[in-house]
Design an enzyme around this catalytic site. Sequence first.
Site, PDB file in Angstrom:
ATOM      1  N   CYS A  56      37.929  31.170  33.977  1.00  0.00           N
ATOM      2  CA  CYS A  56      37.809  30.123  32.971  1.00  0.00           C
ATOM      3  C   CYS A  56      39.151  29.388  32.887  1.00  0.00           C
ATOM      4  CB  CYS A  56      37.458  30.621  31.581  1.00  0.00           C
ATOM      5  SG  CYS A  56      35.957  31.575  31.480  1.00  0.00           S
ATOM      6  N   ARG A 103      39.039  28.149  38.608  1.00  0.00           N
ATOM      7  CA  ARG A 103      39.044  29.364  37.791  1.00  0.00           C
ATOM      8  C   ARG A 103      37.679  29.640  37.160  1.00  0.00           C
ATOM      9  NH1 ARG A 103      44.645  30.728  36.496  1.00  0.00           N
ATOM     10  NH2 ARG A 103      43.753  32.286  35.169  1.00  0.00           N
ATOM     11  N   TRP A 112      33.567  30.409  33.386  1.00  0.00           N
ATOM     12  CA  TRP A 112      32.940  31.386  34.267  1.00  0.00           C
ATOM     13  C   TRP A 112      32.253  32.371  33.338  1.00  0.00           C
ATOM     14  CZ3 TRP A 112      33.196  36.682  35.254  1.00  0.00           C
ATOM     15  CH2 TRP A 112      32.618  37.101  36.456  1.00  0.00           C
ATOM     16  N   ASN A 131      39.360  32.069  26.800  1.00  0.00           N
ATOM     17  CA  ASN A 131      39.261  32.864  28.033  1.00  0.00           C
ATOM     18  C   ASN A 131      39.369  34.315  27.632  1.00  0.00           C
ATOM     19  OD1 ASN A 131      39.296  30.524  29.463  1.00  0.00           O
ATOM     20  ND2 ASN A 131      41.360  30.798  30.311  1.00  0.00           N
ATOM     21  N   GLY A 132      38.605  35.173  28.276  1.00  0.00           N
ATOM     22  CA  GLY A 132      38.699  36.603  27.969  1.00  0.00           C
ATOM     23  C   GLY A 132      37.416  37.100  27.333  1.00  0.00           C
ATOM     24  N   GLU A 135      38.323  43.022  55.302  1.00  0.00           N
ATOM     25  CA  GLU A 135      38.714  41.717  54.755  1.00  0.00           C
ATOM     26  C   GLU A 135      37.883  40.596  55.408  1.00  0.00           C
ATOM     27  OE1 GLU A 135      40.145  40.448  52.372  1.00  0.00           O
ATOM     28  OE2 GLU A 135      40.797  38.458  52.994  1.00  0.00           O
ATOM     29  N   LYS A 141      35.463  37.936  53.364  1.00  0.00           N
ATOM     30  CA  LYS A 141      35.535  36.465  53.456  1.00  0.00           C
ATOM     31  C   LYS A 141      34.158  35.903  53.785  1.00  0.00           C
ATOM     32  CE  LYS A 141      38.642  35.729  51.844  1.00  0.00           C
ATOM     33  NZ  LYS A 141      39.574  36.735  51.525  1.00  0.00           N
ATOM     34  N   GLU A 162      31.857  36.093  50.687  1.00  0.00           N
ATOM     35  CA  GLU A 162      32.126  35.244  49.524  1.00  0.00           C
ATOM     36  C   GLU A 162      32.031  33.754  49.797  1.00  0.00           C
ATOM     37  OE1 GLU A 162      36.935  36.073  49.611  1.00  0.00           O
ATOM     38  OE2 GLU A 162      35.993  35.580  47.734  1.00  0.00           O
ATOM     39  N   HIS A 186      27.561  57.210  62.328  1.00  0.00           N
ATOM     40  CA  HIS A 186      27.231  58.046  61.166  1.00  0.00           C
ATOM     41  C   HIS A 186      26.305  57.311  60.205  1.00  0.00           C
ATOM     42  CE1 HIS A 186      30.000  61.092  62.486  1.00  0.00           C
ATOM     43  NE2 HIS A 186      30.907  60.139  62.681  1.00  0.00           N
ATOM     44  N   LYS A 242      38.443  32.191  40.493  1.00  0.00           N
ATOM     45  CA  LYS A 242      39.772  32.690  40.847  1.00  0.00           C
ATOM     46  C   LYS A 242      40.360  33.395  39.637  1.00  0.00           C
ATOM     47  CE  LYS A 242      43.030  31.964  44.158  1.00  0.00           C
ATOM     48  NZ  LYS A 242      42.745  32.449  45.502  1.00  0.00           N
TER      49      LYS A 242
HETATM   50  C1  F6R Z   1      38.857  37.396  47.764  1.00  0.00           C
HETATM   51  C2  F6R Z   1      39.524  37.205  46.514  1.00  0.00           C
HETATM   52  C3  F6R Z   1      39.485  38.297  45.519  1.00  0.00           C
HETATM   53  C4  F6R Z   1      40.909  38.546  44.973  1.00  0.00           C
HETATM   54  C5  F6R Z   1      40.861  39.575  43.839  1.00  0.00           C
HETATM   55  C6  F6R Z   1      42.234  39.928  43.333  1.00  0.00           C
HETATM   56  O1  F6R Z   1      39.036  36.315  48.605  1.00  0.00           O
HETATM   57  O2  F6R Z   1      40.112  36.184  46.271  1.00  0.00           O
HETATM   58  O3  F6R Z   1      38.936  39.443  46.047  1.00  0.00           O
HETATM   59  O4  F6R Z   1      41.710  38.984  46.019  1.00  0.00           O
HETATM   60  O5  F6R Z   1      40.098  39.063  42.789  1.00  0.00           O
HETATM   61  O6  F6R Z   1      42.882  38.816  42.810  1.00  0.00           O
HETATM   62  P1  F6R Z   1      44.437  38.804  42.556  1.00  0.00           P
HETATM   63  O7  F6R Z   1      45.113  38.917  43.872  1.00  0.00           O
HETATM   64  O8  F6R Z   1      44.706  37.513  41.871  1.00  0.00           O
HETATM   65  O9  F6R Z   1      44.733  39.999  41.700  1.00  0.00           O
END
Ligand code: F6R
Length: 608
Positions: free
Chosen positions: A2, A27, A75, A99-100, A484, A488, A491, A507, A603
């Site tokens: 948010c 965000r 969000w 936010n929160g 990783e 990617k 998401e 397995h 984010k």
């Molecule tokens: C994946 C992604 C998330 C963040 C996770 C941690 O691409 O962006 O998995 O890595 O939410 O976020 P931070 O690094 O801000 O603690």
Amino acid sequence: MCGIVGYIGNKQAQPVLVSGLKRLEYRGYDSAGIATLNQKGTATLLREKGKVAELEKKVATHKTADQVGIGHTRWATHGAPSKRNAHPHTVGDIYLVHNGIIENYQDLKAELIKHDYDFKSDTDTEVLTALIDYLYKDAASLLDAVSGALKMVVGAYGIAVLSVKNPEEIVVARKGSPLIVGVGDDEVFVASDGSALVGYTDQVVYLHDGEIGLCTREGVQLYDIDANTVDAKVEKLEMDLQSIQKKGFDHFLLKEIYEQPESLRSTLSGRVNTDTMTAKLGGLNMSDEELRAIENVMVIGCGTAYYAGLQAGYLVEQFVGDVTFNSYIASELRYRSFAVPKNTVALIVSQSGETADTLACLMELKRRGVRTLGVVNAVGSTIAREVDGGVYVHVGAEISVASTKAFTSQVAAIMIFGLMVAQAKGVGVKEISDYIRELELLPSEIEKCIVAHDKEMERLAKKYAQYEHALYIGRDTLYPVALEGALKMKEVGYVHAEGYAAGELKHGPIALIDDTFFEVFYLQDNWLYEKAQSNLIEMNARGAHAIVITDTDKRIAAEHVIRVNTKLHLLTPLVFNVLSQLFAYYVAVMRGNDVDQPRNLAKSVTVE
Ligand code: F6R
């Protein structure tokens, strides 16, 4: 998670608020709204479901000259994404963005209903708004009402509040969710993230947890929760307009993938030295003796930050000697009954520095007296402030929701920390010099790889974009790359992708292989080559659609082979990872996905 904006000054508030929301949209982006007040205290509330662009259309037909306002891009947590649940919420005289999460909102709501409040949304935020309205009936000021309400609230918040009773102030507060006040000439800006302030002012005050700010055109006065005044420290916002623009790229994600050579150079700058074969981080606040005493390192993060810790751990344990280096998922660790061995240091890894689960682990470790070090990107963020010491990765603003350049630099920064521990423990230059040399080479090797393979990854994406399932497979230092890479693809590509250790295939997961899957197989020409190749052969025998990413020129049987030419050996996984990023990016583009703001995500996850 948010975004909050606010403005009070001599400008028309609506455009300032909307431009701030656009910058914060990464965000959270399921609904957005703004509320402005004119000098008589008449409010204009505009809210829309969907992206800020929808709100912007509405603002275009409901323009006001108001110079005071607050805004929000959401969000969803409590209540589905909808106009009804969008912020600002209003009850009585109060307008509020939040936010929160207010954890005890059900109890508060039950009490407020007894006082004839009724509620139109499903949100915890509306309850807080009503509580402030209720308390303001007897309070001397909005500030007092907010402070009274926050004393009754359990949970996390960053808030900005307006009252029609006094259109000359905005009250802001934070606990566990970031809030920044930007100070200009006869104007004050409010934001949950510095990017909304860039171009307006670079003079900012970061609120600390438990602080409340009274913003007027003249500036901000801070208070603690009991309304005692607190000195506000004005700092310089270290962010420029360039870093939050796409610079000719179609998407922030592609721009940030391409930025990695440069962002990595910033991470490494002044920290690794191939003349003296040494590594050094400035901000650890640890003596050589303290580094020497380390026996155990816990690396903690969420999502990509967790994988960065895992990746770095695999690499560091190759040279650090008798030190255990384990990585933990913060949301799991925080509720485990874990023991902390003596002489432990915890590395807290976070791009945003605000992730709620990671922060909770940090606070628990601090409570237990464990030394904590941050590996953080966002300067001045909560984690950066709470840790005992640490390192900024300095990758600049990461705007795309999917984390890319932060990953690479987090791995590099943790490696430098590992090298420092190794040096302090007397590990010989011979054992560590190759790692230092490869760290220095890494930016140019990544650059070379992007240039050589960008088009190839685009072509590949065209071929595989219609698949709904994928396995990502690697062994040893390539296992975190597989995890990783799959993350990617999930998401941004919305492809069901699982990362697996190659040795684990037989397995269970090998049962999945059929024509609905493709498999990305990372294969390095190192001491495990033969073992990994056997896993590939086993897959091929079952009809796999294998895409192999490799540094070898040996003959490989696969549907597609991407051959990476690199001078690296130890850090090759980080180069392969960039190819996974490009692949996910192009698959997302081909599938018509919202690349920078993938569905359901946001984010910086400041809620649990
Ligand atoms: C994946 C992604 C998330 C963040 C996770 C941690 O691409 O962006 O998995 O890595 O939410 O976020 P931070 O690094 O801000 O603690």
